[in-house]
Design a protein around this motif. Structure first.
Motif, mmCIF file in Angstrom:
data_model
loop_
_atom_site.group_PDB
_atom_site.id
_atom_site.type_symbol
_atom_site.label_atom_id
_atom_site.label_comp_id
_atom_site.label_asym_id
_atom_site.label_seq_id
_atom_site.Cartn_x
_atom_site.Cartn_y
_atom_site.Cartn_z
ATOM 1 N N TYR A 121 0.815 -1.216 0.000
ATOM 2 C CA TYR A 121 0.000 0.000 0.000
ATOM 3 C C TYR A 121 0.853 1.273 0.000
ATOM 4 O O TYR A 121 1.844 1.370 0.723
ATOM 5 N N ASP A 160 -6.918 2.779 8.510
ATOM 6 C CA ASP A 160 -6.942 1.862 7.360
ATOM 7 C C ASP A 160 -8.258 1.110 7.229
ATOM 8 O O ASP A 160 -8.477 0.417 6.233
ATOM 9 N N ARG A 164 -9.347 -0.970 3.654
ATOM 10 C CA ARG A 164 -9.054 -2.402 3.516
ATOM 11 C C ARG A 164 -9.778 -3.183 4.615
ATOM 12 O O ARG A 164 -10.037 -2.654 5.704
ATOM 13 N N SER A 166 -3.324 4.589 1.138
ATOM 14 C CA SER A 166 -4.549 3.823 0.905
ATOM 15 C C SER A 166 -4.583 3.125 -0.451
ATOM 16 O O SER A 166 -5.463 2.296 -0.703
ATOM 17 N N SER A 167 -3.637 3.462 -1.330
ATOM 18 C CA SER A 167 -3.682 2.909 -2.685
ATOM 19 C C SER A 167 -3.005 1.553 -2.739
ATOM 20 O O SER A 167 -1.817 1.443 -2.449
ATOM 21 N N PRO A 168 -3.755 0.510 -3.134
ATOM 22 C CA PRO A 168 -3.134 -0.810 -3.251
ATOM 23 C C PRO A 168 -2.183 -0.848 -4.447
ATOM 24 O O PRO A 168 -2.266 -0.005 -5.336
ATOM 25 N N HIS A 209 -1.031 3.591 7.773
ATOM 26 C CA HIS A 209 0.174 4.287 7.288
ATOM 27 C C HIS A 209 0.878 5.023 8.430
ATOM 28 O O HIS A 209 2.088 4.954 8.585
#
Lengths: 327, 332
Positions: free
Chosen positions: B187, B260, B264, B190-192, B254
């Protein structure tokens, strides 16, 4: 003392410093075999080899970021940005990294390095080969910003910049490279960073300028002298740290201030000079401070009449001085 | 040059004492991390950036290099720092911004490492800038004919930055002794990874630059260590840089300011907890007979005591005087 071009002063400074100190390296686009697009580094690769005179891959952030790493590990890099207009991809490396490394590490690390870049217009360079970018960096404590206007200063200030323990942005007016000629002292002569130069003394007004505009201000002062006007000309030479003492002392003598730069008007170096005078010498003034600068348009147009209209020149400077004296 | 994958098997040139030390480093990093989080939730620490889930790779790659090499860690690398001798006291002095903080004298946020004595180069918050610095450092070492290696770590999110690509390009042109250590935790906040790149392994990016790229199970200390040792040997031999990718999972948000749960599922996080690198290392030291269960328990108590002492020490330590904020802008 021999008479030389300004760019000869630049080249000689690098040559002598590379000979004097093997830690000094030069990196940039086309600085090796080609000797730089303006020939500032002509002959250096033959003298010092391609390990110390490095044709860098085309990427300004890479050039400055790699130079920072070199400086962190015992080298003294001179990073050339081919045109100041192209320095912006390296802004993060300069402002977030080079400028802050000493401060953020509590003096554990520092980066002795020079970033050289030709700037300025009047060469049909259009929007992206004419810019003056010095004001962006004047706002950044941790950096030094130096702009020479004579061949002797070009050499002496660049030598001082290379020996400086902190990052120095060294902007060279590209039109002055071969236009400006002057005597250059022989031998190892440095010029201190942070000190303005008295170009000529006068008593009716002070003209503050730097780079090509310092030459133009001197020419304007010649014209004004014939009209019985005595103009003092101060070449600022270093914009960060600014020689506030010299500025205030000059205003105390002449009581009038004209500030000239080619960079656009709003928030240019002139704003800081004007504020310095307003804070420190307001009651010395017999007239409002005057700024003569490039117009607030995005950049310099390519075509001849518009380019000429953008650039301050000796006539415009002389006229601004006359108007200031008429107040 | 082909991209290779290192299989996660526990073979190593390390002896039992060294393995015990590595386990302790991992455990200390984890314990520091846990207690930092607790202090933040108690309102005593303004900002925490966790390392949880990444300790095996961090301790592994730092241990795989020599003390004379150069380290450019990123903000999550508590495990790297501990391996280089960073103590719990130092960690908490930095967390609380105290004068004695070795990384910056209390100037920088926690997680912005730098320690001249241990060759840890000062870092900043804009990501990936340090990767170019590692290249310049390696260039200087190569120019002087030294056999030191520089290693910069970064998250996989940072491989999107231009500085990353410029750095790989420079390093491969000059075959520089530099390691690019990607701690791929899946990650970028928040971006996979699927929204960060179109490739499965960031090590694939090495191919385009003509350098070695290696993907490693970053929850396995031994695989991480061995891959680093091999890459460093290549660099010292003059065979150029390596892009090392350690695959792992960020078990916490993070930072202390992130949540998170907004991006997710708990099931996903829980599934990765089964591959917790600390547990994995603990299983190894027990199964290999390197430590007994009692010794593991005693070590946990010892590390907790070290961290208790560190917190008390750091809380009592003075802040830097206000007038000191004006020093070290320039040399003079």
């Amino acid at each position: 003392m021999a008479v030389k071009n300004l760019i000869d002063g630049i080249r000689e400074a690098m040559h002598e410093e590379m000979a004097r100190d093997e830690r000094v390296v030069l990196l940039g686009e086309d600085v090796g075999k080609r000797g730089g697009v303006f020939r500032a580094s002509e002959g250096l690769v033959d003298a010092y080899g391609d390990k110390r005179v490095i044709d860098a891959p085309l990427g300004e952030s890479g050039i400055v970021g790699v130079a920072i790493g070199m400086a962190l590990n015992g080298l003294v890099p001179i990073a050339e940005i081919q045109f100041a207009d192209f320095i912006h991809p390296a802004f993060n490396q300069i402002v977030s990294e080079a400028a802050k490394i000493r401060y953020r590490s509590d003096n554990d690390f520092h980066v002795p390095m020079v970033i050289r870049a030709p700037f300025g217009g009047g060469v049909h360079g259009g929007l992206y080969h004419s810019q003056s970018v010095e004001a962006f960096f004047m706002h950044v404590p941790g950096l030094k910003v130096v702009i020479p206007s004579t061949p002797a200063d070009a050499k002496g200030l660049l030598k001082a910049a290379i020996r400086d323990e902190d990052p120095v942005l060294f902007f060279e007016h590209k039109r002055s490279y071969r236009l400006v000629r002057g005597e250059v002292p022989d031998g190892d002569v440095t010029v201190p960073i942070g000190k303005a130069r008295m170009v000529r003394e006068g008593k009716d007004l002070s003209i503050f300028a730097y780079g090509l505009m310092a030459l133009y201000a001197e020419q304007a002062a010649d014209t004004l002298a014939k009209e019985g006007i005595s103009a003092e000309v101060i070449d600022l030479r270093t914009l960060l740290p600014l020689d506030r003492e010299a500025i205030l002392a000059s205003v105390a003598r002449t009581h009038r201030a004209l500030i000239v730069h080619e960079a656009n008007y709003t928030m240019g170096a002139g704003a800081e000079v004007a504020a310095t005078i307003a804070e420190g010498a307001l009651y010395e003034l017999d007239a409002p401070i005057r700024r003569l600068a490039g117009p607030d348009i995005p950049a310099m147009p390519f075509n001849t009449p518009q380019e000429e209209h953008f650039m301050p020149n000796p006539e415009k400077i002389a006229q601004a001085a006359r108007e200031l004296l008429a107040l | 040059m082909a991209k290779t994958k290192v299989s996660p098997k526990a073979t190593s040139s390390l002896g039992p004492n060294e393995v015990r030390k590595m386990y302790r480093n991992m455990l200390l990093a984890r314990t520091i991390d846990e207690r930092m989080w607790t202090l933040n939730r108690a309102g005593k620490a303004p900002f925490v950036i966790p390392c949880r889930g990444q300790e095996a790779a961090q301790v592994g790659w730092a241990a795989g290099l020599r003390p004379t090499d150069y380290f450019l860690p990123y903000y999550r690398d508590i495990g790297v720092m501990v391996t280089l001798g960073y103590t719990a006291r130092q960690a908490f002095l930095s967390l609380l911004g105290k004068a004695e903080d070795v990384t910056s004298g209390g100037r920088q946020m926690p997680g912005h490492y730098g320690w001249r004595e241990r060759h840890v180069i000062t870092g900043s918050s804009p990501v990936t800038t340090q990767v170019l610095h590692a290249v310049g450092i390696a260039y200087a070492s190569q120019l002087r004919g030294e056999d030191t290696v520089s290693a910069a770590s970064l998250g996989e999110g940072s491989t999107s930055q231009g500085d990353f690509h410029e750095a790989l390009n420079w390093a491969s042109i000059y075959k520089l002794p530099v390691l690019f250590v990607v701690e791929n935790n899946g990650y970028a906040i928040s971006s996979p990874q699927s929204k960060e790149m179109a490739v499965q392994d960031t090590a694939e990016r090495a191919l385009g630059y003509g350098m070695a790229g290696v993907t490693v199970d970053g929850t396995d200390f031994f695989a991480s260590y061995e891959a680093t040792v091999q890459a460093a040997e290549r660099a010292r031999r003059g065979d150029g840089p390596t892009l090392l990718e350690f695959k792992m999972y960020r078990l916490l948000p993070h930072s202390s300011d992130d949540d998170d749960r907004t991006y997710r599922s708990r099931e996903e996080v829980d599934a990765w907890k089964d591959r917790d690198p600390i547990q994995r290392m603990q299983n190894h030291v027990l199964e290999a007979g390197i430590m007994t269960a009692e010794e593991v328990d005693a070590l946990r108590v010892e590390v907790q005591a070290e961290v208790d002492d560190a917190i008390a020490y750091a809380e009592a330590a003075p802040y830097p005087p206000v007038e000191d904020m004006f020093t070290h802008v320039y040399a003079d």
